[in-house]
Design an enzyme around this catalytic site. Structure first.
Site, PDB file in Angstrom:
ATOM      1  N   ASP A 152       0.668  -1.237   0.019  1.00  0.00           N
ATOM      2  CA  ASP A 152      -0.094   0.171  -0.156  1.00  0.00           C
ATOM      3  C   ASP A 152       0.916   1.227   0.148  1.00  0.00           C
ATOM      4  O   ASP A 152       0.595   2.250  -0.983  1.00  0.00           O
ATOM      5  CB  ASP A 152      -1.090   0.057   1.263  1.00  0.00           C
ATOM      6  CG  ASP A 152      -2.247  -0.847   1.251  1.00  0.00           C
ATOM      7  OD1 ASP A 152      -2.420  -1.335   0.000  1.00  0.00           O
ATOM      8  OD2 ASP A 152      -2.463  -1.419   2.449  1.00  0.00           O
ATOM      9  N   ARG A 201       0.606   3.869  16.446  1.00  0.00           N
ATOM     10  CA  ARG A 201       0.336   4.642  15.665  1.00  0.00           C
ATOM     11  C   ARG A 201       0.632   6.174  15.901  1.00  0.00           C
ATOM     12  O   ARG A 201       0.967   7.030  14.948  1.00  0.00           O
ATOM     13  CB  ARG A 201      -1.157   4.571  14.918  1.00  0.00           C
ATOM     14  CG  ARG A 201      -1.379   3.163  14.232  1.00  0.00           C
ATOM     15  CD  ARG A 201      -0.492   2.983  13.110  1.00  0.00           C
ATOM     16  NE  ARG A 201      -0.467   1.857  12.702  1.00  0.00           N
ATOM     17  CZ  ARG A 201       0.316   0.752  12.765  1.00  0.00           C
ATOM     18  NH1 ARG A 201       1.284   0.726  13.528  1.00  0.00           N
ATOM     19  NH2 ARG A 201       0.321  -0.519  11.955  1.00  0.00           N
ATOM     20  N   ASP A 218      -6.354   2.458  11.608  1.00  0.00           N
ATOM     21  CA  ASP A 218      -5.167   3.475  11.392  1.00  0.00           C
ATOM     22  C   ASP A 218      -5.558   4.752  10.886  1.00  0.00           C
ATOM     23  O   ASP A 218      -4.573   5.512  11.210  1.00  0.00           O
ATOM     24  CB  ASP A 218      -4.067   2.401  10.759  1.00  0.00           C
ATOM     25  CG  ASP A 218      -3.521   1.257  11.513  1.00  0.00           C
ATOM     26  OD1 ASP A 218      -3.556   1.195  12.631  1.00  0.00           O
ATOM     27  OD2 ASP A 218      -2.976   0.250  10.970  1.00  0.00           O
ATOM     28  N   SER A 264      -1.208 -10.637   6.545  1.00  0.00           N
ATOM     29  CA  SER A 264      -0.811  -9.229   6.707  1.00  0.00           C
ATOM     30  C   SER A 264      -0.415  -9.186   8.050  1.00  0.00           C
ATOM     31  O   SER A 264      -1.281  -9.601   8.859  1.00  0.00           O
ATOM     32  CB  SER A 264      -2.046  -8.345   6.352  1.00  0.00           C
ATOM     33  OG  SER A 264      -1.735  -7.291   6.732  1.00  0.00           O
TER      34      SER A 264
HETATM   35  N1  ARG Z   1      -7.119  -4.472  14.649  1.00  0.00           N
HETATM   36  C1  ARG Z   1      -5.973  -3.797  15.341  1.00  0.00           C
HETATM   37  C2  ARG Z   1      -6.065  -2.496  15.399  1.00  0.00           C
HETATM   38  O1  ARG Z   1      -6.804  -1.875  14.842  1.00  0.00           O
HETATM   39  C3  ARG Z   1      -4.751  -4.317  14.472  1.00  0.00           C
HETATM   40  C4  ARG Z   1      -4.512  -4.167  12.983  1.00  0.00           C
HETATM   41  C5  ARG Z   1      -3.212  -4.502  12.687  1.00  0.00           C
HETATM   42  N2  ARG Z   1      -3.105  -4.313  11.271  1.00  0.00           N
HETATM   43  C6  ARG Z   1      -2.922  -3.480  10.638  1.00  0.00           C
HETATM   44  N3  ARG Z   1      -2.528  -3.499   9.240  1.00  0.00           N
HETATM   45  N4  ARG Z   1      -2.659  -2.430  11.053  1.00  0.00           N
HETATM   46  O2  ARG Z   1      -5.468  -1.996  16.466  1.00  0.00           O
END
Ligand code: ARG
Length: 407
Positions: free
Chosen positions: A16, A96, A125, A176
């Site tokens: 991505d 993040r 995210d 992933s």
């Molecule tokens: N569902 C989790 C969250 O939102 C982790 C997702 C992890 N994967 C990703 N590609 N960011 O915190």
């Protein structure tokens, strides 16, 4: 505002974000793409690969090592808040804000105000990264090409091939994966099906109970002010301590998590995580809190912790509510110093000891064999306990009414 010529791309090296490199030039008109990869404890080879790819595509690339800051200010704040969202210790979530913050730091140094990221429109995210950038740079312009152009994976692959974007590693990947010091998340493929049992191959940090070391591991976790400071008597920096906890707990089959998770947009998704170190440290921390905090502090703190966890899940790291919650958490954590002994064996994790100079436990008071607490002084207290309930029952008897909801 006139669009700037430079765009800072929050870059992981995956499909991505790699597609974004030519795309922001061609479709959004930027002349200079600056890529920023933040090291929060993902595999060193991912960091190296990202840098190589970015440079091969002619970007100006920055790798920022944020491991210690992430461990101390993000992971250990999560420990103090016993942070947990639907059984998930928030490993991706809390990474993040710091990733975005580091991209903003680079942008400020370069005088750039435009950003791009590779998040899709379905996940969490996008909220976390965009909030963090805007909180730290209100004038920022943010592009999310994958989301804005409704890209599909097959479209991205075709586009990448036509633009010479190196994607060999991405094509070979079935799962992933998102990884940092606080945990590892595995998604994609058949794992999306809630009823599909995760195959052993998705796990890299944890042994299965049957393959775990056939030996009981006992270990001591020391805390100061709510933060872990030493493992088995050895003082370690925050990042090193978490890394060591991951190894110890992982080889004992601790930390596999398989949950249904409610994403911010309301989507219910199946998630698999490996969080050995975080589960160990969180469990030990709770055991120490149970020794030093009052009953009322503990009860109230579960609500504060849940609110903190929700904010952390949503990435609202710089929200004033979070500051307020942390004021309470911080005042309790001053006393959360001491040592917890844990026993790990083939997937089970038990607290087998705890000690603290702040323990509210007093042997003299609790023991069966002392006179410090005069037991006969409890008589009046016990007699009047439940006074209002007793009055209710005598009233029921007097009125001849039936008890219970169907009466
Ligand atoms: N569902 C989790 C969250 O939102 C982790 C997702 C992890 N994967 C990703 N590609 N960011 O915190």
């Amino acid at each position: 505002m006139k669009p700037s010529k430079t765009v800072v791309l929050v870059y992981s090296g995956g499909l991505d974000t790699s597609v974004c490199i030519p795309f922001v030039k061609e479709e959004y008109g930027y002349e200079r793409v600056v890529t920023v990869t933040v090291d929060v404890g993902q595999p060193a080879e991912d960091i190296r690969e990202a840098a190589e790819k970015a440079k091969a595509m002619g970007t100006e690339h920055y790798t920022v090592d944020a491991k210690e800051e992430f461990a101390k200010d993000f992971c250990f704040n999560a420990v103090k808040a016993n942070a947990m969202y639907e059984g998930y210790p928030l490993s991706t979530s809390i990474a993040r804000p710091i990733i975005a913050a580091k991209a903003v730091e680079v942008a400020k140094k370069l005088g750039a105000t435009a950003f791009a990221h590779g998040c899709t429109g379905k996940g969490n995210d996008q909220f976390r990264i965009e909030f963090a950038i805007r909180a730290l740079m209100p004038e920022a312009i943010i592009h999310a090409p994958i989301r804005e152009k409704n890209m599909t994976r097959s479209w991205e692959i075709e586009y990448a091939l036509s633009k010479g974007v190196p994607i060999k590693q991405s094509l070979a990947k079935i799962w992933s994966i998102d990884e940092n010091l606080w945990g590892r998340s595995i998604e994609g493929g058949r794992l999306e099906e809630p009823d599909f049992a995760p195959p052993e191959e998705i796990f890299q940090w944890t042994k299965s109970p049957t393959a775990a070391v056939d030996k009981v591991t006992e270990l001591k976790v020391a805390f100061e002010g709510g933060a872990p400071v030493a493992l088995n008597g050895e003082k370690l920096s925050p990042a090193k301590l978490i890394a060591a906890a991951n190894v110890l707990a992982g080889e004992n089959a601790i930390g596999r998590i398989d949950v249904m998770e409610d994403r911010m947009l309301g989507l219910k998704v199946r998630e698999n995580y490996e969080c050995p170190g975080s589960m160990l440290l969180l469990t030990a921390h709770k055991a120490l809190e149970a020794l030093v905090l009052t009953r009322d502090e503990l009860r109230f703190k579960t609500q504060i912790d849940a609110e903190w966890s929700k904010l952390a899940y949503e990435g609202l790291w710089w929200d004033p509510f979070k500051e307020g919650l942390e004021a309470f958490i911080g005042s309790t954590q001053k006393r959360v110093s001491g040592t917890v002994t844990m026993r790990l064996y083939k997937g089970s994790m038990t607290t087998i000891g705890r000690s603290s100079p702040w323990a509210l436990y007093n042997e003299d008071l609790a023991s069966f064999d002392t006179k410090t607490f005069e037991q006969n002084e409890s008589t009046g207290w016990v007699k009047n306990f439940g006074l209002q309930s007793r009055m209710y029952h005598s009233l029921v008897a007097k009125m001849g009414a039936k008890k219970g909801p169907d009466a």
